[in-house]
Motif scaffolding. Structure first.
Motif: not given
Ligand code: ADP
Ligand code: MG
Length: 400
Positions: A12-14, A38-40, A47-49, A67-75
């Motif tokens: 969760v990104y605050p 549509k992220l929760k 909630v990114a993941v 797709p872009s923004g689905c939470g891959k990098s975050t995970t």
């Molecule tokens: N530091 C952050 N603060 C707030 N939201 C973030 C941050 N980093 C990523 N996000 C959000 O989290 C979601 C997932 O991002 P990310 O993991 O980068 O997606 P992906 O790698 O699949 O493109 C996106 O909606 C992005 O905007």
């Protein structure tokens, strides 16, 4: 040796003031953009993941795709320790890693933008992580030479990064990750900055690399072709949630829902409005006037779930549709574009007001009249490659 387990991982990104402000400003300045994903959102934040569960075997090559923004990098960044895990547990070789510093996780990461040190030569770039770890000179030379040999960059060891092409720089970045002989190698869209031809070549290089080094791989991409060709298993994500996990063949043949069905496979799966019909204990799919009996495996899957007759979204891939020259009740369409690919023709049709693509092997063509723009064609689906989805939820009725 490394297994990696993600148990109920959540990020969760605050909510943060600056971000809210930015959004508001944007709304006033620009027309409201339609939100694609549509992220929760909870009181806690975005909630990114959510609820990510996966057990990765030793030396497995896992791909996160979506797709872009689905939470891959975050995970991936949570596995690396670059991002805090909000909830859930991460284990490497059975040891909980949530509170272990990145440098102590025995993980290396390769980024899309290479992140090489511009003032250092290739050799110095490769040596850098080893010097940090105070690896003795002899051992360092051995590892650097071996990595350079595996990646074919021995002749560039004395150059600076700016004297290298994009592909060569990415090899150096990969080399810098593998000299550490990490337990787990993480890659975040490592080929996205390369042109198409180089990307294909590097994809093959990564497959070779994988067979040369004893490491568990987690690879992130938005490209379904990369996912299909590289992964032992693929994790398909959307809006922060895992949609399906499986081998490339599994996710291609048995997509769990319409999202996976559309995301995996090129050109994408065609969708038609239709009906599932249960008659005398057998299942048929009806689209227009065509009624097709499903294959025995599909019959069984639907019967096991006591599926009744109902409207469905009918999915069929371009390679599983064939032109039908027989008289009778068939699905019809009008050719809008035909693309000659050599061994096959991609026919773009309009059928029932929807776009539809059929791949016709050139050898199967009985006559070329079907290729003309405006031609009326009839076609049918392979009974073992028809997918029936709930039109509302998008779930595949065979695997509910
Ligand atoms: N530091 C952050 N603060 C707030 N939201 C973030 C941050 N980093 C990523 N996000 C959000 O989290 C979601 C997932 O991002 P990310 O993991 O980068 O997606 P992906 O790698 O699949 O493109 C996106 O909606 C992005 O905007
Ligand atoms: Mg990303």
């Amino acid at each position: 040796m490394a297994t990696v387990s993600l148990k109920g991982i959540q990020k969760v990104y605050p909510h943060s003031e600056p971000q809210k402000k930015k959004k508001k400003q944007k709304k006033e300045d620009q027309p409201v953009e339609e939100k694609k994903y549509k992220l929760k959102v909870t009181d806690e934040g975005v909630v990114a993941v959510d609820n990510f569960n996966l057990d990765i075997a030793d030396k497995e090559f896992i791909v996160f795709v979506g797709p872009s923004g689905c939470g891959k990098s975050t995970t991936l960044r949570m596995v690396a320790g670059l991002e805090e895990i909000t909830r859930g547990d991460l284990y490497i070789d059975g040891v909980r890693m949530n509170d272990v510093a990145p440098k102590d996780r025995d993980i290396a990461m390769v980024f899309q933008n290479y992140a090489l040190y511009p003032h250092m030569t290739v050799r110095q770039n490769l040596e850098f992580p080893l010097k940090l770890r105070k690896v003795p000179k002899e051992e360092m030379d051995r590892r650097v030479n071996e990595a350079a040999e595996i990646l074919g960059i021995i002749q560039f060891l004395d150059r600076k990064p700016k004297a290298l092409s994009g592909g060569q720089r990415q090899r150096v970045a990969i080399g810098r990750a593998i000299v550490r002989e990490p337990k787990v190698l993480l890659m975040d869209e490592p080929l996205s900055n390369l042109d198409a031809k180089l990307r294909n070549q590097m994809r093959a290089e990564i497959i070779k690399l994988r067979h040369r080094i004893n490491t568990t791989f987690i690879y992130v991409t938005h490209d379904q072709t990369e996912a299909m060709t590289l992964g032992d298993r693929i994790v398909i994500m959307k809006d922060g949630e895992v949609q399906q996990i499986g081998t490339p063949q599994e996710v291609f043949d048995k997509p769990i829902n319409t999202f996976v069905a559309g995301f995996i496979g090129m050109p994408r799966m065609n969708m038609f409005g239709g009906d599932l019909i249960k008659k005398d204990g057998k299942y048929y799919v009806q689209v227009m006037d065509a009624c097709i009996e499903l294959s025995p495996e599909k019959q069984k899957n639907l019967a096991d779930r006591n599926t009744e007759s109902r409207p469905v979204a009918v999915g069929c891939r371009p390679e599983h549709i064939s032109l039908d020259y027989a008289e009778g009740k068939m699905i019809e369409g009008v050719v809008e574009v035909s693309e000659m690919m050599g061994s096959s023709v991609h026919l773009h049709l309009n059928s029932l007001g929807r776009d539809c693509i059929i791949i016709v092997p050139t050898l199967d063509l009985k006559d070329n009249s079907a290729l003309q723009q405006g031609a009326n064609v009839k076609f049918t689906f392979a009974p073992n490659a028809i997918h029936v989805f709930d039109p509302e939820t998008g779930m595949n009725l065979e695997y509910l």
